[in-house]
Design an enzyme around this catalytic site. Sequence first.
Site, PDB file in Angstrom:
ATOM      1  N   ASN A  89       0.804  -1.221   0.000  1.00  0.00           N
ATOM      2  CA  ASN A  89       0.000   0.000   0.000  1.00  0.00           C
ATOM      3  C   ASN A  89       0.842   1.280   0.000  1.00  0.00           C
ATOM      4  O   ASN A  89       0.417   2.298  -0.537  1.00  0.00           O
ATOM      5  CB  ASN A  89      -0.914  -0.040   1.243  1.00  0.00           C
ATOM      6  CG  ASN A  89      -1.448   1.323   1.616  1.00  0.00           C
ATOM      7  OD1 ASN A  89      -2.412   1.812   1.019  1.00  0.00           O
ATOM      8  ND2 ASN A  89      -0.810   1.973   2.595  1.00  0.00           N
ATOM      9  N   TYR A 156       4.290   9.297 -11.260  1.00  0.00           N
ATOM     10  CA  TYR A 156       3.266   8.506 -10.540  1.00  0.00           C
ATOM     11  C   TYR A 156       2.531   7.567 -11.509  1.00  0.00           C
ATOM     12  O   TYR A 156       2.359   6.377 -11.225  1.00  0.00           O
ATOM     13  CB  TYR A 156       2.292   9.473  -9.869  1.00  0.00           C
ATOM     14  CG  TYR A 156       1.281   8.829  -8.947  1.00  0.00           C
ATOM     15  CD1 TYR A 156       1.688   8.025  -7.875  1.00  0.00           C
ATOM     16  CD2 TYR A 156      -0.097   9.037  -9.124  1.00  0.00           C
ATOM     17  CE1 TYR A 156       0.754   7.449  -7.016  1.00  0.00           C
ATOM     18  CE2 TYR A 156      -1.030   8.472  -8.267  1.00  0.00           C
ATOM     19  CZ  TYR A 156      -0.601   7.679  -7.216  1.00  0.00           C
ATOM     20  OH  TYR A 156      -1.524   7.112  -6.367  1.00  0.00           O
ATOM     21  N   THR A 189      -6.911  11.474   2.568  1.00  0.00           N
ATOM     22  CA  THR A 189      -5.674  11.171   3.308  1.00  0.00           C
ATOM     23  C   THR A 189      -4.685  12.325   3.126  1.00  0.00           C
ATOM     24  O   THR A 189      -4.934  13.261   2.362  1.00  0.00           O
ATOM     25  CB  THR A 189      -5.005   9.893   2.746  1.00  0.00           C
ATOM     26  OG1 THR A 189      -4.589  10.171   1.407  1.00  0.00           O
ATOM     27  CG2 THR A 189      -5.924   8.696   2.775  1.00  0.00           C
TER      28      THR A 189
HETATM   29  P1  NAP Z   1      -0.511   8.660   2.527  1.00  0.00           P
HETATM   30  O1  NAP Z   1      -1.581   9.178   3.395  1.00  0.00           O
HETATM   31  O2  NAP Z   1       0.478   9.603   1.969  1.00  0.00           O
HETATM   32  O3  NAP Z   1       0.266   7.487   3.297  1.00  0.00           O
HETATM   33  C1  NAP Z   1       1.357   6.879   2.680  1.00  0.00           C
HETATM   34  C2  NAP Z   1       1.926   5.789   3.555  1.00  0.00           C
HETATM   35  O4  NAP Z   1       3.102   5.286   2.880  1.00  0.00           O
HETATM   36  C3  NAP Z   1       2.349   6.290   4.921  1.00  0.00           C
HETATM   37  O5  NAP Z   1       2.075   5.331   5.919  1.00  0.00           O
HETATM   38  C4  NAP Z   1       3.841   6.466   4.761  1.00  0.00           C
HETATM   39  O6  NAP Z   1       4.507   6.197   5.999  1.00  0.00           O
HETATM   40  C5  NAP Z   1       4.201   5.383   3.744  1.00  0.00           C
HETATM   41  N1  NAP Z   1       5.408   5.777   3.044  1.00  0.00           N
HETATM   42  C6  NAP Z   1       5.610   6.900   2.311  1.00  0.00           C
HETATM   43  N2  NAP Z   1       6.884   6.983   1.919  1.00  0.00           N
HETATM   44  C7  NAP Z   1       7.508   5.884   2.436  1.00  0.00           C
HETATM   45  C8  NAP Z   1       8.828   5.417   2.399  1.00  0.00           C
HETATM   46  N3  NAP Z   1       9.795   6.083   1.756  1.00  0.00           N
HETATM   47  N4  NAP Z   1       9.118   4.252   3.027  1.00  0.00           N
HETATM   48  C9  NAP Z   1       8.167   3.573   3.706  1.00  0.00           C
HETATM   49  N5  NAP Z   1       6.893   3.964   3.765  1.00  0.00           N
HETATM   50  C10 NAP Z   1       6.571   5.115   3.149  1.00  0.00           C
HETATM   51  O7  NAP Z   1      -1.118   7.887   1.263  1.00  0.00           O
HETATM   52  P2  NAP Z   1      -2.544   7.194   1.055  1.00  0.00           P
HETATM   53  O8  NAP Z   1      -3.439   8.193   0.445  1.00  0.00           O
HETATM   54  O9  NAP Z   1      -2.962   6.459   2.273  1.00  0.00           O
HETATM   55  O10 NAP Z   1      -2.157   6.185  -0.129  1.00  0.00           O
HETATM   56  C11 NAP Z   1      -2.024   4.787   0.069  1.00  0.00           C
HETATM   57  C12 NAP Z   1      -1.933   4.133  -1.311  1.00  0.00           C
HETATM   58  O11 NAP Z   1      -3.125   4.424  -2.057  1.00  0.00           O
HETATM   59  C13 NAP Z   1      -0.765   4.640  -2.169  1.00  0.00           C
HETATM   60  O12 NAP Z   1      -0.182   3.562  -2.855  1.00  0.00           O
HETATM   61  C14 NAP Z   1      -1.424   5.582  -3.156  1.00  0.00           C
HETATM   62  O13 NAP Z   1      -0.703   5.697  -4.364  1.00  0.00           O
HETATM   63  C15 NAP Z   1      -2.770   4.920  -3.341  1.00  0.00           C
HETATM   64  N6  NAP Z   1      -3.819   5.829  -3.801  1.00  0.00           N
HETATM   65  C16 NAP Z   1      -4.271   6.822  -2.990  1.00  0.00           C
HETATM   66  C17 NAP Z   1      -5.286   7.670  -3.447  1.00  0.00           C
HETATM   67  C18 NAP Z   1      -5.842   8.771  -2.597  1.00  0.00           C
HETATM   68  O14 NAP Z   1      -6.777   9.465  -3.067  1.00  0.00           O
HETATM   69  N7  NAP Z   1      -5.370   8.969  -1.370  1.00  0.00           N
HETATM   70  C19 NAP Z   1      -5.828   7.493  -4.744  1.00  0.00           C
HETATM   71  C20 NAP Z   1      -5.328   6.472  -5.554  1.00  0.00           C
HETATM   72  C21 NAP Z   1      -4.338   5.644  -5.060  1.00  0.00           C
HETATM   73  P3  NAP Z   1       5.792   7.000   6.543  1.00  0.00           P
HETATM   74  O15 NAP Z   1       5.675   8.417   6.077  1.00  0.00           O
HETATM   75  O16 NAP Z   1       5.694   6.823   8.032  1.00  0.00           O
HETATM   76  O17 NAP Z   1       6.959   6.286   5.964  1.00  0.00           O
END
Ligand code: NAP
Length: 248
Positions: A89, A156, A189
């Site tokens: 994720n 991305y 998020t």
């Molecule tokens: P988020 O709120 O930015 O959270 C990202 C997570 O990834 C955090 O727990 C962060 O933890 C971890 N992360 C980031 N950089 C990292 C690194 N270098 N090493 C290890 N962990 C890392 O993102 P989200 O919105 O929950 O997104 C989760 C997934 O859904 C992603 O793959 C994203 O592409 C996908 N997605 C999201 C959306 C949306 O609308 N939010 C839409 C389509 C797809 P730390 O900072 O503690 O490392």
Amino acid sequence: MDARTVAVVTGASRGLGKALAEQLLGAGARVITIARSHNPALAEIAQRHGAPLQQVLADLSQPESIETAAGMMSAAIPADGTRYLLLNNAGTVDPVKRADELFDAKAVEKAFNLNVVAVMVLTAAFLRTTPAQADRRIVNVSSGAGRKPTRGWGVYCATKAALDHYTRVLADEHPDLRVAALAPGVIDTAMQQHIRGSDQRQFPDLDRFIQLHEGGQLASPESVARRILNHLVSDAFGNKLLDDIRNY
Ligand code: NAP
């Protein structure tokens, strides 16, 4: 779901990953998380439910750190589970820049490491560590951006398209696995907050994302996590390799 389920969730310190880990712990699964930061709230939930939790701290944008994390994950995976889940994720939308501004090879490399390389290496470790006769399922959290070009998101879009295609190869090589690349929709998020702070010159679709937020059209991480987990353990999971949780 119960303690015979072992789940690995990357990026569980906040956002969608945190909601996934919370719900897995609530269901009594044994959970291993990987992110750069520790999440004390998850530890509390685990304690409350008496569910074992191990939080591995690692920067998944760095190759050496990915390998170390994969080793720690393998060491933490118990051998007596009947169902093993890997939820890839963790992800980043950065760098948000149009093609003619993408001079920063390090920034591009870090995004590919996190969004693609880490998924491949953790998957390899997961396949080697978990018993082949168990019910093994992998969900790669993808994005509509991997399937539809978005200006300013060259990196991305390319990483998520790579993730989608890798998922196809994985399914082809391992018919015993259930696997899918799942787009989660637009979720409320930190990533969305970060997107709303983008420079409009680099990201011309900015207004659309601001309007989605102002119109209350972002799904909560909890509701999306619930749908993903319900789908992940269902018989339908894996029937469609490139999928969208909004189909369920
Ligand atoms: P988020 O709120 O930015 O959270 C990202 C997570 O990834 C955090 O727990 C962060 O933890 C971890 N992360 C980031 N950089 C990292 C690194 N270098 N090493 C290890 N962990 C890392 O993102 P989200 O919105 O929950 O997104 C989760 C997934 O859904 C992603 O793959 C994203 O592409 C996908 N997605 C999201 C959306 C949306 O609308 N939010 C839409 C389509 C797809 P730390 O900072 O503690 O490392």
